[in-house]
Enzyme design. Structure first.
Site, PDB file in Angstrom:
ATOM      1  N   GLU A  33       0.188 -41.118  38.339  1.00 25.85           N
ATOM      2  CA  GLU A  33      -0.179 -42.454  37.835  1.00 25.85           C
ATOM      3  C   GLU A  33      -1.445 -42.394  36.995  1.00 25.85           C
ATOM      4  O   GLU A  33      -1.506 -42.968  35.905  1.00 25.85           O
ATOM      5  CB  GLU A  33      -0.389 -43.418  39.011  1.00 25.85           C
ATOM      6  CG  GLU A  33      -0.801 -44.812  38.553  1.00 25.85           C
ATOM      7  CD  GLU A  33      -1.194 -45.726  39.712  1.00 25.85           C
ATOM      8  OE1 GLU A  33      -0.936 -45.385  40.893  1.00 25.85           O
ATOM      9  OE2 GLU A  33      -1.769 -46.785  39.417  1.00 25.85           O
ATOM     10  N   ASP A  67      -0.984 -44.485  43.645  1.00 28.46           N
ATOM     11  CA  ASP A  67      -1.814 -45.133  44.649  1.00 28.46           C
ATOM     12  C   ASP A  67      -0.909 -45.922  45.589  1.00 28.46           C
ATOM     13  O   ASP A  67       0.184 -46.353  45.197  1.00 28.46           O
ATOM     14  CB  ASP A  67      -2.805 -46.106  43.988  1.00 28.46           C
ATOM     15  CG  ASP A  67      -3.893 -45.380  43.217  1.00 28.46           C
ATOM     16  OD1 ASP A  67      -4.520 -46.032  42.352  1.00 28.46           O
ATOM     17  OD2 ASP A  67      -4.111 -44.174  43.464  1.00 28.46           O
ATOM     18  N   TYR A  83      -2.656 -56.229  13.533  1.00 25.80           N
ATOM     19  CA  TYR A  83      -3.729 -56.458  12.561  1.00 25.80           C
ATOM     20  C   TYR A  83      -3.185 -56.977  11.237  1.00 25.80           C
ATOM     21  O   TYR A  83      -3.789 -57.837  10.603  1.00 25.80           O
ATOM     22  CB  TYR A  83      -4.549 -55.180  12.353  1.00 25.80           C
ATOM     23  CG  TYR A  83      -5.590 -55.004  13.419  1.00 25.80           C
ATOM     24  CD1 TYR A  83      -5.442 -54.069  14.431  1.00 25.80           C
ATOM     25  CD2 TYR A  83      -6.714 -55.821  13.448  1.00 25.80           C
ATOM     26  CE1 TYR A  83      -6.383 -53.934  15.427  1.00 25.80           C
ATOM     27  CE2 TYR A  83      -7.664 -55.701  14.448  1.00 25.80           C
ATOM     28  CZ  TYR A  83      -7.487 -54.757  15.432  1.00 25.80           C
ATOM     29  OH  TYR A  83      -8.416 -54.640  16.427  1.00 25.80           O
TER      30      TYR A  83
END
Lengths: 438, 432
Positions: free
Chosen positions: B266, B319, B173
């Site tokens: 995860e 996964d 920013y």
């Protein structure tokens, strides 16, 4: 001696003698063109109407007489057009030394495209001079030659030709602008157009802009032209493809050939408008000649490659003389980033609270290491130095430039460069994905 | 000189060090590192030590010479490096033959990377070598990236002078406001930061940039922040203890634990499910997550825990898809993009699940098709020849089947099935 002067004509010459220069005469059709002469004007015989006087010889003669006079001259072209007026005529006036009606004899009446039922081929010529007390009027039938010597000339021409005034003005404006570019010494030219249309009286005035460029009188035409064009380019630099309201109101400044009767060698220079678009290439070819400059036209079917090659030589010369003004597209792109870089580094230096670091930087930059050394000073100093290096290296091939030193010594194997990584195909190969988090 | 030792099988203990050997040929191979010697001989049999060429090449000794590292430096030293950078730039700018200095950056590409196997530990990690590329202002297409490096360097200098820390988001920013035409995305800021790391050879944290962490930890561990109260991670809410992005604070934590396992989760949803069920009391463990790709702070804490408790086994629950394996590999080896510093936090992580063997308990209908970008990730992972065989096999199967499975698929057997599944696998030591 003139016998058929109208009172307005008398007023004309009185006004000419006094130094005013506008004559207004109404016409039934189209327009009238006056070359009205200031007191020291030598001559200006010019009428581009309908193609009749749209011949360079007349302009050449007019300019020639101005140059011969070697005094300050003014050539005013006043175009007046009314829808309803008296029978049309054109008046072309000039004063000056050395004018000769023989010049008019050389005019070829066949050049006139005005039909004979609209123009009788007669020119009414009135002459006067700065020291003259008399005004002499002649009627010149182009079909019959008259020889005379006089100190000045006014040619009146009237026509009932109903040409489109806009076409004519579309021709005369750029034509006069091109004369401006010549910066002919001692000759000031201006063009005034008044004509009525449905919305009322329209008035346009075009005059020579003054600048600080004064070309020596001793210059030849070609040198004068070359320098004038150089001056134009330097004023506009990389914005040549843009309209310049100051110099040109139309984008007719494309490629010019200056043709002459004989040419012995060429002086050419060429510049790029900076856009890289070949359509915007501004190529100016000036042929160095033994005879006088006669005319100029827009380039038509000249050998493009030959022109490019020739003007490149002249452009390189120009670049060498004015380093930094004609940069390549690549250098311009780099130069755009320099202010941000210099500001960043200057800000970095000044944000340090180490006075030794400040003084060392100031010393390297050749600045006084005191409180007066502001961020702006450091910024502009760094910026100038970086710009200078860009300019010096512009145009050099990579091999000529050599490789720049590295900021730190690198012991590893040095690669050329890594382009900005845009694809993330490296992610899978033990990149294991770039973390998306900040 | 060979030293005597004792042992059985393929493991010999020499001088207290554990060395794996493989009896292969009749030639003796002596390895002589700089400060200690390893040599094995036997009275009765010819036991030869042969090291595989890859292993030899990627052994700790060789890797250390090739390895290029970003140092952890105090702010004063980083400021000094930046000042030297400026002075060198000005010297070249004002020299008799003036020039604009190029920036030499360590290349963070696959061809400048390698995998180092720890000879004395089970940890392997990705490292970057010394291949360097330059950013130059004299190249029109590189000029912007060149200026970006200077802008980030100037920003970091200011942060260090003020003695502060800023996150990369805050940096973005600030840079966006100062120079919007140079920084249009967070990614450009991150890349420029990595360029500065590669230029100055110091860690990102040393530059005053704090990792904003998404990580959380829960389980059988007690944390003691210096000057703060003690935190018992088994008694806190389901969200767990939020891991700070300040590596200095993390390095000062005092850790106490009786856990046997560390399980990397995860996804946050699974983390919270297990936290709710107090799974860490069924199997004494610590649960840790970074809710996706690991950030440096989570990896740092994981590494600290594993260093503090070297006998804890680190397991990963992901996964069954290429992204899951990529996350595992990042914890395990580090990454190329942050290769100059991430090698430090590599851990010996083992793959608990989901794996191909588990697919038999997952109904076909909950399997989902692999997307094209996932297949692309799988293929480029497979092309990293340094990935071990069993992982390669899993990837091949993923691509072959064209399907993936999420951990949540186990819920079809009941909400408490997940805990049982994990417990069973741990007890059976079913991890690779």
């Amino acid at each position: 001696m003139a016998t058929d002067f109208s009172s307005s004509t008398r007023r004309l010459f009185r006004s000419v003698r006094r130094g005013n220069f506008r004559l207004r005469i109404g016409f039934r059709v189209s327009f009238s063109v006056f070359l009205v002469l200031h007191r020291n004007i030598i001559c200006g015989i010019f009428c581009p109407i309908l193609g009749f006087f749209c011949r360079p010889q007349l302009i050449y003669l007019a300019v020639q007489r101005c140059r011969i006079a070697e005094t300050l001259c003014r050539l005013s072209i006043s175009i007046r057009c009314f829808r309803v007026s008296n029978p049309p005529f054109m008046r072309i006036s000039n004063t000056g030394v050395g004018s000769s009606l023989v010049e008019f004899q050389d005019l070829d009446p066949g050049m006139c495209s005005v039909s004979s039922d609209k123009w009788d081929g007669m020119l009414s010529i009135t002459t006067t001079g700065i020291r003259d007390k008399d005004i002499h009027n002649y009627h010149l039938n182009l079909r019959e030659a008259l020889a005379s010597k006089s100190s000045g000339t006014e040619v009146c021409f009237s026509t009932a030709e109903e040409d489109n005034i806009d076409d004519f003005m579309a021709w005369v404006f750029p034509f006069v602008q091109k004369i401006f570019l010549l910066k002919t010494p001692n000759l000031a030219v201006d063009l005034t157009v008044e004509h009525t249309e449905n919305l009322g009286l329209r008035y346009s005035h075009l005059h020579q802009e003054t600048d600080d460029i004064y070309l020596p009188l001793s210059l030849s035409n070609n040198e004068r032209l070359l320098l004038s064009l150089q001056s134009y380019i330097l004023r506009h630099r990389n914005a040549l493809d843009k309209e310049c309201q100051l110099c040109f109101t139309s984008r007719s400044f494309k490629v010019w050939n200056w043709g002459c009767k004989q040419h012995s060698k060429c002086q050419r220079f060429w510049t790029d408008s900076g856009s890289g678009n070949s359509d915007n290439i501004c190529a100016i070819t000036v042929l160095s000649v033994e005879t006088e400059l006669c005319y100029f036209t827009e380039r038509t079917s000249a050998d493009r490659n030959l022109i490019k090659k020739a003007v490149k030589i002249a452009l390189d010369d120009l670049k060498a003389k004015y380093a930094g003004l004609l940069l390549s597209f690549r250098s311009v792109k780099i130069r755009n980033h320099i202010p941000d870089l210099s500001r960043t580094i200057a800000g970095l230096i000044l944000s340090s609270n180490d006075p030794e670091f400040h003084s060392e930087c100031a010393s390297l930059l050749g600045l006084q290491s005191n409180d007066a050394c502001t961020e702006e000073t450091v910024d502009s100093c760094i910026r100038e130095k970086i710009i200078r290096i860009i300019e010096l290296n512009d145009g050099k091939k990579k091999m000529e430039r050599g490789s720049a030193p590295c900021l730190f010594e690198c012991e590893g194997h040095l690669k050329e460069h890594c382009p900005e990584e845009k694809d993330d195909s490296e992610e899978g190969k033990l990149g294991f994905g770039t973390p998306a988090q900040p | 000189m060979p030293k005597s030792g004792s042992g059985s099988g393929s493991i010999l203990r020499v001088g207290g060090w554990k060395i794996r050997i493989r009896v292969d040929s009749s030639d003796w191979v002596f390895v002589s590192p700089t400060h200690y010697k390893i040599g094995i001989c036997s009275d009765t049999t010819n036991v030869c030590v042969a090291m595989e060429p890859d292993l030899l090449k990627s052994s700790l000794f060789h890797a250390d010479q090739r390895l290029c590292s970003a140092e952890i430096l105090p702010p004063s030293q980083v400021r000094a490096r930046i000042e030297v950078a400026v002075l060198n730039f000005l010297k070249n700018l004002t020299a008799s033959n003036p020039a604009i200095s190029n920036l030499p950056l360590i290349s963070r590409k696959y061809d400048n990377s390698g995998l180092r196997h720890g000879l004395l530990s089970d940890v392997s990690s990705v490292f970057l070598s010394h291949s360097v590329f330059t950013r130059s202002l004299m190249r029109a297409n590189d000029a912007k990236a060149f200026v970006r490096v200077w802008m980030v360097m100037a920003m970091c200098f200011r942060i260090l002078v003020q003695g502060k820390l800023a996150t990369q988001r805050e940096l973005f920013y600030k840079l966006l406001c100062d120079a919007p035409e140079y920084f249009r995305s967070q990614r450009q800021v991150n890349r420029a930061v990595q360029d500065v790391v590669a230029l100055l050879r110091c860690t990102r944290h040393s530059l005053g940039i704090m990792a904003s962490s998404r990580g959380a930890v829960i389980g059988r561990m007690v944390l003691e922040e210096p000057g703060e109260q003690i935190v018992d991670c088994s008694m806190i809410g389901h969200a767990g203890y939020a891991i700070t992005g300040d590596l200095c604070t993390l390095s000062k934590l005092v850790l106490h634990s009786d856990a046997r396992y560390i399980i990397i989760i995860e996804k946050d949803a699974i983390f919270q499910r297990l936290a709710e069920d107090h799974f860490f009391n069924q199997i004494p463990c610590i649960l840790i997550t970074s809710k996706g790709y690991p950030d440096i702070a989570t990896r740092f804490l994981l590494h600290r825990i594993s260093q503090t408790f070297p006998d804890m086994t680190i397991l990963a629950l992901m996964d069954w898809n290429p992204a899951g394996l990529a996350i595992l590999c990042t914890y395990k080896f580090g990454s190329i993009t942050t290769g100059l510093e991430s090698y430090r936090y590599a851990c010996n992580v083992k793959w608990l699940g989901l794996r191909a063997d588990d697919l038999q308990i997952i109904p076909q209908q909950v399997m989902m098709q692999l997307k094209p970008h996932e297949i692309k990730t799988a293929k480029s992972l497979m092309s990293s020849k340094l990935l071990q065989e069993r992982y390669q096999a899993e990837l091949s199967l993923m691509v072959e089947r064209g399907h993936r499975a999420e951990i949540e698929a186990l819920y079809c057997h009941g909400f408490d099935f997940l805990g049982k599944y994990i417990a069973k696998k741990i007890v059976q030591a079913d991890y690779i």
